[in-house]
Design an enzyme around this catalytic site. Structure first.
Site, PDB file in Angstrom:
ATOM      1  N   ASP A   1      35.152  -0.380 -60.596  1.00 24.75           N
ATOM      2  CA  ASP A   1      34.608   0.385 -61.282  1.00 24.75           C
ATOM      3  C   ASP A   1      34.897   1.913 -60.789  1.00 24.75           C
ATOM      4  O   ASP A   1      33.578   2.856 -60.332  1.00 24.75           O
ATOM      5  CB  ASP A   1      33.088   0.306 -61.181  1.00 24.75           C
ATOM      6  CG  ASP A   1      32.403  -1.108 -61.603  1.00 24.75           C
ATOM      7  OD1 ASP A   1      32.866  -1.762 -61.947  1.00 24.75           O
ATOM      8  OD2 ASP A   1      30.723  -1.193 -60.522  1.00 24.75           O
TER       9      ASP A   1
ATOM     10  N   GLU B   1      29.243  -1.488 -71.534  1.00 26.16           N
ATOM     11  CA  GLU B   1      28.626  -1.170 -70.562  1.00 26.16           C
ATOM     12  C   GLU B   1      29.756   0.659 -70.113  1.00 26.16           C
ATOM     13  O   GLU B   1      31.094   1.102 -70.579  1.00 26.16           O
ATOM     14  CB  GLU B   1      28.859  -1.660 -69.720  1.00 26.16           C
ATOM     15  CG  GLU B   1      30.307  -2.643 -69.096  1.00 26.16           C
ATOM     16  CD  GLU B   1      29.679  -3.849 -68.301  1.00 26.16           C
ATOM     17  OE1 GLU B   1      28.503  -4.252 -67.718  1.00 26.16           O
ATOM     18  OE2 GLU B   1      30.909  -4.178 -67.940  1.00 26.16           O
TER      19      GLU B   1
END
Length: 526
Positions: free
Chosen positions: A15, A187
């Site tokens: 991420d 997302e």
């Protein structure tokens, strides 16, 4: 000129949030249940990357005791504005089942190395929060919206809301600006502004083999956002045999030389079982603006394995580490589970050694005396020297090959009523339970024992030595699938971390036992 070899941050570093401030580049990555929270790497040239900070180092910033595996810190966002660094992160308390309890916070600092402020609570409507600083001085939060209703996708779109720095809270209406494309699972949002457009970059397809980066744009920050008609800007979902898989969750930076670069997560599967022992890692790509859209520089949507970096020299930073516990703290590369070790660890009770006071079992989600290094190469060797004097079988200490509380291997010293001081191996498997796979190797009562984990891609093995030179294998070959995301995904329990090797001590009777460790060495093998 130099070339980077992807991934640039090896091992569990997912991420990525990418930032440039002047001539300095930073990447922040998720740490999930490992403490301290958030990893920040620094580079001057995009080639050499060094871990320099864990911003969330106090329990007032991050309290994870009791949180489930793969909860904790999800998808941090690192930004900078007018002399201040901003870090936004999710602390996920639970995520199994129809609900997710996700608290989003903001901390700030004047220096990237800290100290970082106490957290400001933002919201808990979803996860993957990101802060955007508009050129008119206003700030906006975007995050994925969690929709628990079983008859809808749990990914309910991307919420936008203004953040008031004066009031230190979100203000004004909350707007759903993008519900994603048919790929779904939208997302990881980040907002950018370029040539009069707002660009919304999201992750789609889920953080597995259908993962992707999607870009949408709008003339207004509140939308509507039009997805790129060319489809995903980056993905490997159509490339089953490609070395970099699960590619998605991107973050964008304009370099000092005017070129543009994207960081994204990826994984490197091994063998026919597609085992990603190293978890989700971070790669870097050059990108260009073309016809109002963002494209990979080579004209494809496939991540490159190597990327040319102009004006850079040398090779990437070595991951090797030897920690001798001679200072007043240990290496930044070593982390504990869910909380700081505090009184469970001492560097002063025995000078030159780390003393770990026995705590709870490796299955505990509360207080473990466990200090570990993430695995960053398929072939590596982790060695420690330990002195330990167990009084009975409820005293244990040794070396782990660890994924989470449900799956790990453990080479440990304990005491057996018949054999005396022994070295044993257990396997913890969420499907089969915990059981010995190599037990009862007698070792000398006095002196130190050297413990070693050696990994060989899809397999690994434990060994020990009493002289530090001649090692004997203990137990069978270990299947590294057990310490991978993919093992859980096959059981329907999605998990998102990676393999660690750690030293630990357990006192299951509460007698006050401890183990002393002279060093920990992590060495990558060619």
């Amino acid at each position: 000129m130099a070339f980077i070899q992807n991934p640039i941050l090896q091992g569990f570093n997912p991420d990525p949030s990418f930032l440039r401030v002047g001539d300095d580049y930073y990447i922040a990555t998720s740490t999930f249940e490992w403490f301290p929270g958030v990893q920040i790497h620094h580079s001057k040239d995009l080639v050499h990357w060094e871990l320099i900070a864990h911003p969330l180092e106090r329990t007032s910033q991050l309290d994870m005791l009791g949180e489930d595996d793969s909860c904790g810190v999800w998808a941090p966002c690192l930004t900078y504005d007018k002399g201040t660094f901003y870090l936004i992160y999710t602390d996920a308390k639970s995520f199994v089942g129809m609900f997710k309890d996700t608290y989003n916070y903001l901390v700030t600092a004047k220096d990237i190395r800290g100290p970082w402020s106490e957290p400001i609570y933002l919201n808990k409507s979803g996860f993957d929060p990101s802060l955007f600083h508009d050129d008119d001085g206003r700030k906006y939060l975007v995050n994925m919206a969690m929709d628990y209703r079983s008859y809808q996708s749990k990914f309910g779109g991307i919420f936008l809301q203004e953040y008031s720095e004066e009031e230190k809270k979100l203000v004004g209406p909350r707007i759903n600006i993008f519900k994603g494309t048919p790929s779904g699972i939208t997302e990881g949002p980040h907002l950018y502004k370029h040539d009069g457009y707002y660009y919304l970059m999201t992750a789609e397809g889920g953080t597995e083999y259908r993962h992707a980066v999607t870009v949408a744009r709008s003339r207004s920050i509140t939308g509507p956002y039009e997805p790129d008609p060319a489809g995903h800007m980056l993905t490997t979902k159509h490339l089953a045999g490609y070395p970099l898989q699960k590619s998605g969750h991107g973050s964008l930076v304009e370099a000092a030389n005017g070129r543009w670069y994207l960081t994204h997560l990826c994984s490197r599967p091994l063998g026919t079982r597609r085992v990603c022992v190293l978890g989700r890692e971070t790669a870097l790509q050059e990108v260009v603006w073309k016809d109002g859209w963002l494209r990979l520089a080579d004209g494809t949507n496939r991540p490159a394995l190597t990327v040319e970096i102009p004006d850079a020299k040398g090779s990437q930073y070595s991951n090797d580490l030897r920690e001798d516990f001679d200072g007043n703290t240990w290496s930044i590369h070593l982390q504990s589970l869910r909380a700081p070790l505090g009184e469970l660890a001492s560097l002063t009770e025995r000078k030159g050694w780390l003393r770990l006071h026995g705590a709870e079992s490796p299955n505990s989600k509360y207080r473990q005396a466990h200090l570990a290094h993430r695995q960053q190469s398929f072939t590596c060797e982790v060695t420690t020297k330990m002195e330990f004097h167990p009084e009975h079988f409820q005293h244990l200490a040794g070396l782990t090959y660890y994924y989470n509380t449900m799956c790990y291997y453990y080479l440990y010293v304990t005491r057996d009523e018949m054999l005396g001081k022994v070295l044993s191996v257990i396997r913890c498997d969420l499907r089969e339970g915990t059981h010995p796979i190599g037990a009862g190797v007698q070792i000398p009562e006095d002196g130190a024992v050297y413990l070693r984990l050696t990994t060989h891609g899809e397999t690994a093995n434990f060994s020990y030595s009493v002289d530090g030179e001649n090692y004997t294998q203990v137990g069978p070959e270990l299947d590294a699938l057990l310490v991978s995301d993919d093992y859980f995904n096959k059981t329907g329990h999605n998990m998102f971390t990676g393999a660690f090797a750690g030293i630990c001590c357990q006192d299951l009777a509460g007698d006050g036992c401890y183990a002393d460790f002279d060093f920990v060495e992590y060495r990558e093998l060619s």
